[in-house]
Enzyme design. Sequence first.
Site, PDB file in Angstrom:
ATOM      1  N   HIS A 101      95.980  39.549  21.728  1.00  0.00           N
ATOM      2  CA  HIS A 101      95.661  40.904  20.760  1.00  0.00           C
ATOM      3  C   HIS A 101      95.218  42.380  21.637  1.00  0.00           C
ATOM      4  O   HIS A 101      96.346  42.211  22.968  1.00  0.00           O
ATOM      5  CB  HIS A 101      93.823  40.468  20.539  1.00  0.00           C
ATOM      6  CG  HIS A 101      93.249  40.465  19.775  1.00  0.00           C
ATOM      7  ND1 HIS A 101      92.555  40.284  19.223  1.00  0.00           N
ATOM      8  CD2 HIS A 101      94.084  38.961  19.071  1.00  0.00           C
ATOM      9  CE1 HIS A 101      92.040  39.371  18.463  1.00  0.00           C
ATOM     10  NE2 HIS A 101      93.295  38.590  18.188  1.00  0.00           N
ATOM     11  N   GLU A 103      93.837  44.541  22.812  1.00  0.00           N
ATOM     12  CA  GLU A 103      93.115  44.690  24.852  1.00  0.00           C
ATOM     13  C   GLU A 103      94.000  43.918  25.514  1.00  0.00           C
ATOM     14  O   GLU A 103      93.810  43.534  26.789  1.00  0.00           O
ATOM     15  CB  GLU A 103      91.510  44.300  24.372  1.00  0.00           C
ATOM     16  CG  GLU A 103      91.017  45.393  23.035  1.00  0.00           C
ATOM     17  CD  GLU A 103      91.269  44.934  21.828  1.00  0.00           C
ATOM     18  OE1 GLU A 103      92.486  44.640  21.170  1.00  0.00           O
ATOM     19  OE2 GLU A 103      90.431  44.753  20.840  1.00  0.00           O
ATOM     20  N   CYS A 128      87.603  42.723  17.722  1.00  0.00           N
ATOM     21  CA  CYS A 128      86.851  42.036  17.977  1.00  0.00           C
ATOM     22  C   CYS A 128      86.089  40.712  18.327  1.00  0.00           C
ATOM     23  O   CYS A 128      85.759  41.659  19.591  1.00  0.00           O
ATOM     24  CB  CYS A 128      88.037  41.034  17.155  1.00  0.00           C
ATOM     25  SG  CYS A 128      88.575  40.115  18.640  1.00  0.00           S
ATOM     26  N   CYS A 131      87.598  39.472  21.686  1.00  0.00           N
ATOM     27  CA  CYS A 131      88.085  41.037  22.780  1.00  0.00           C
ATOM     28  C   CYS A 131      87.033  41.372  23.303  1.00  0.00           C
ATOM     29  O   CYS A 131      86.856  41.352  24.737  1.00  0.00           O
ATOM     30  CB  CYS A 131      89.297  41.613  21.875  1.00  0.00           C
ATOM     31  SG  CYS A 131      90.430  42.007  21.799  1.00  0.00           S
TER      32      CYS A 131
HETATM   33  N1  THU Z   1      94.329  42.853  16.868  1.00  0.00           N
HETATM   34  C1  THU Z   1      93.947  43.796  18.135  1.00  0.00           C
HETATM   35  O1  THU Z   1      94.643  43.619  18.327  1.00  0.00           O
HETATM   36  N2  THU Z   1      92.837  43.861  18.285  1.00  0.00           N
HETATM   37  C2  THU Z   1      91.518  43.612  18.037  1.00  0.00           C
HETATM   38  O2  THU Z   1      90.258  43.309  18.720  1.00  0.00           O
HETATM   39  C3  THU Z   1      91.378  43.699  16.498  1.00  0.00           C
HETATM   40  C4  THU Z   1      92.183  42.147  15.676  1.00  0.00           C
HETATM   41  C5  THU Z   1      94.960  42.251  16.117  1.00  0.00           C
HETATM   42  C6  THU Z   1      95.718  40.544  16.009  1.00  0.00           C
HETATM   43  C7  THU Z   1      96.214  40.453  14.854  1.00  0.00           C
HETATM   44  O3  THU Z   1      97.940  40.877  15.438  1.00  0.00           O
HETATM   45  C8  THU Z   1      96.009  41.840  14.027  1.00  0.00           C
HETATM   46  O4  THU Z   1      95.499  42.586  14.885  1.00  0.00           O
HETATM   47  C9  THU Z   1      95.434  41.745  12.508  1.00  0.00           C
HETATM   48  O5  THU Z   1      94.237  40.787  13.438  1.00  0.00           O
HETATM   49 ZN    ZN Z   2      91.002  41.029  20.022  1.00  0.00          ZN
END
Ligand code: THU
Ligand code: ZN
Length: 296
Positions: A101, A103, A128, A131
């Site tokens: 992710h 973050e 999310c 994270c």
């Molecule tokens: N994603 C993030 O990078 N951070 C978050 O907190 C929300 C989700 C990314 C993970 C995945 O690569 C894409 O967004 C779809 O969930």
């Molecule tokens: Zn996340």
Amino acid sequence: MQDRFLKSIAKLPESLATAVVPLLDKDFAGHIDAQQLTELQAQTQMELNELLLALLPIAAALARPPISEFHVGAIAKGKSGDIYMGANIELPGEALFHSVHAEQSAISHAWLSGETIIEDIIVNASPCGHCRQFINELVEGSKVNIHLPSQDTAPLSHYLPYAFGPSDLNISAPLLSKQQHNLILDSNDPMIIEALDHASLSYAPYTKNFAAVVLETKDGATYCGRYAENAAFNPSMQPMQMALSTMSRHNRDFSEINRAVLIESSKGVVSLVGAAMDALHSVAPIELEHIVAEPE
Ligand code: THU
Ligand code: ZN
């Protein structure tokens, strides 16, 4: 300027685009120091938080999401005043839990750069649950300020009330606090020595499997990742994922990987070798060198 920023530059206010383009040279990997930020503020007349939000399209341009095509950009601001960008990575053909992710990428960027406190996280999509839990592992994690494009700034404790964290498992030196877990290995291979140094700085209070990965490209450049565990276990960041995310921030293609080393402790209660091989093989047909070192 690197081609990957072309589209995001077009989304910036003109004064910021003009001011930031000179920073986006071939070596740019998402780090802007406090002095450079002050200069960007002077050139754009923006408040610091406004500037950080405005820079998110640059962070999002670092993403490699072949599955979702959803580009997430995050910025971690350290106590030093420097900022560290990060973005999401998805590994083609592998289970979704191998994803990184934005973050996590930004936080690991700050950690690998020597920051000991993260004060702010700026992100272009709501963090999310995974994270929020990852951020809660940080030193003073509940106080990290979360900045989103259309929300008032609030500390993590607002986003993650009634949190479960390291203190519930009696860990008093959380992620980004100084770790030094010496591992012994007789080698004069520079890549192995680099991996050993990072493994000794890794954060594995729950398994004691101090571990790190170093990836090398054909031109001899190396990219490292340390293991970063989480009190809730599943949101832990694997060292291979961290190394891949370091590499992608540096705009290197995974097909350029020439050598890959995983070092882990002989006394860990888990091994990361299977997970590391799966992640590596989804992006490069390279054998993983797996080295086990004795703790001091
Ligand atoms: N994603 C993030 O990078 N951070 C978050 O907190 C929300 C989700 C990314 C993970 C995945 O690569 C894409 O967004 C779809 O969930
Ligand atoms: Zn996340």
